[in-house]
Write a protein that holds these residues in place. Structure first.
Motif, short mmCIF file in Angstrom:
data_model
loop_
_atom_site.label_atom_id
_atom_site.label_comp_id
_atom_site.label_asym_id
_atom_site.label_seq_id
_atom_site.Cartn_x
_atom_site.Cartn_y
_atom_site.Cartn_z
N SER A 115 -1.39 -7.56 3.06
CA SER A 115 -2.30 -6.65 3.76
C SER A 115 -1.62 -6.00 4.96
CB SER A 115 -3.56 -7.40 4.20
OG SER A 115 -4.42 -6.54 4.91
N GLY A 152 -6.35 -5.11 -8.50
CA GLY A 152 -7.23 -5.96 -7.70
C GLY A 152 -6.56 -6.53 -6.48
N ILE A 153 -5.29 -6.91 -6.61
CA ILE A 153 -4.55 -7.48 -5.47
C ILE A 153 -4.42 -6.44 -4.36
CG2 ILE A 153 -2.28 -8.28 -4.71
CD1 ILE A 153 -2.00 -9.70 -7.41
N ARG A 202 -7.96 -5.83 -2.69
CA ARG A 202 -8.35 -6.93 -1.79
C ARG A 202 -7.47 -6.96 -0.55
NH1 ARG A 202 -9.11 -9.57 -6.77
NH2 ARG A 202 -7.00 -10.46 -6.70
N SER A 203 -6.19 -6.63 -0.71
CA SER A 203 -5.27 -6.66 0.44
C SER A 203 -5.61 -5.57 1.45
CB SER A 203 -3.83 -6.50 -0.04
OG SER A 203 -3.44 -7.59 -0.85
N ASP A 252 -8.61 -4.27 1.88
CA ASP A 252 -9.88 -4.70 2.46
C ASP A 252 -10.59 -3.57 3.19
OD1 ASP A 252 -11.92 -6.49 3.06
OD2 ASP A 252 -11.01 -7.10 4.95
N SER A 253 -10.64 -2.40 2.54
CA SER A 253 -11.31 -1.21 3.08
C SER A 253 -10.64 -0.61 4.32
CB SER A 253 -12.79 -1.51 3.42
OG SER A 253 -13.48 -1.93 2.26
#
Length: 300
Positions: free
Chosen positions: A29, A49-50, A53-54, A56-57
């Motif tokens: 991230s 997906g990774i 999620r990393s 995170d908006s």
């Protein structure tokens, strides 16, 4: 490998060290955010997906970020995730050619019209006054325009011509009045400005002079491709500041190179020849930089 084919690329890996790895990191991230701030184009070999999620908006504003393309771990698909029309789709297509995979392009204009009108090819600038969102919304519904320049990258699209359409696509090196809601105006970067300033000239005065010349001749600032001058001006502050101000390259030529096109000059100068060895500086430099078939449209 991908890094061998894409010039200037680096290999970054999570918690892994090797002589072939340029950088390691522990938090994907944080690393993605850092790379985007550094204006890096990112190819992530992992699942979508990774990446989601990393991030995170924590997305940068559209057009302020840099492309992220996911390459599936099996090497079959290249999928632009962010900034598709700011290099993402182009990077995915380049990647597809390198590893022989399929580029999955999901943007609507590409899928329906087979073109990204807000991401023109190198050498063209879309006038920033255009209301692109409003225009493309109508074009996607109607599928046609009234005017379409005979440019290869436009002709190969699925945009149709219709005399009933109110939409227009135009291309010009000139400033012109147009309806920003119904017209996309592209400026080809074909103008080369030759400069032959006096040593020690004021940077501000030279800038204002060029802006005045552009305005007086109705030429678009967006069509400037480069500046050109004689090689003895390499350290001339005013000229160097021009390049920085306009974010354009400065091309330099020797007096013998400038003299090679002296026959094309409208008013060759004996004084200049005696001073620097060529019958002009600004005009021949512009002609050389613009290339074969070019012509002077504003004399010195």
């Amino acid at each position: 490998s991908i890094s061998d084919k894409i010039i200037g690329s680096e290999i970054h890996s999570m918690n892994m060290k090797s002589d072939q790895i340029d950088s390691t990191f522990s938090s994907l991230s944080k690393h993605l955010r850092s790379l985007q701030k550094e204006k890096c184009h990112i190819i992530a070999i992992c699942s979508i997906g990774i990446i989601i999620r990393s991030l995170d908006s924590n997305f940068l504003p559209k057009k302020d970020g840099y492309p992220i393309v996911a390459l599936s771990p099996d090497g079959k698909y290249a999928i632009p995730l962010l900034e598709s029309h700011s290099g993402g789709n182009k990077l995915a297509l380049e990647l597809a050619n390198i590893v022989n995979c399929k580029a999955v392009i999901t943007t609507l204009s590409d899928a329906k019209l087979e073109i990204a009108l807000d991401d023109p090819p190198k050498g063209y600038i879309l006038n920033p006054k255009c209301n692109y969102k409003g225009f493309i919304s109508r074009l996607l519904k109607e599928g046609s325009v009234n005017k379409l320049p005979r440019l290869s990258w436009l002709i190969k699209s699925k945009i149709e011509l219709s005399d009933k359409s109110e939409l227009n696509i135009e291309s010009s090196i000139f400033e012109k009045s147009f309806n920003k809601d119904t017209t996309l105006l592209y400026h080809p970067q074909k103008l080369v400005i030759g400069v032959g300033s006096v040593s020690g000239a004021s940077s501000n005065k030279l800038y204002k002079f060029i802006m005045r010349v552009l305005k007086d001749n109705n030429l678009s600032i967006h069509s400037i491709a480069a500046f050109a001058t004689i090689d003895i001006k390499r350290n001339e502050k005013a000229i160097n500041q021009l390049g920085k101000k306009f974010k354009k390259p400065i091309l330099y030529y020797s007096s013998s190179e400038l003299e090679s096109v002296s026959h094309q000059l409208p008013s060759p100068s004996e004084y200049v020849y005696e001073t620097v060895g060529s019958h002009g500086v600004a005009e021949p430099a512009a002609l050389l930089a613009a290339g074969k078939g070019s012509r002077i449209i504003v004399e010195k």
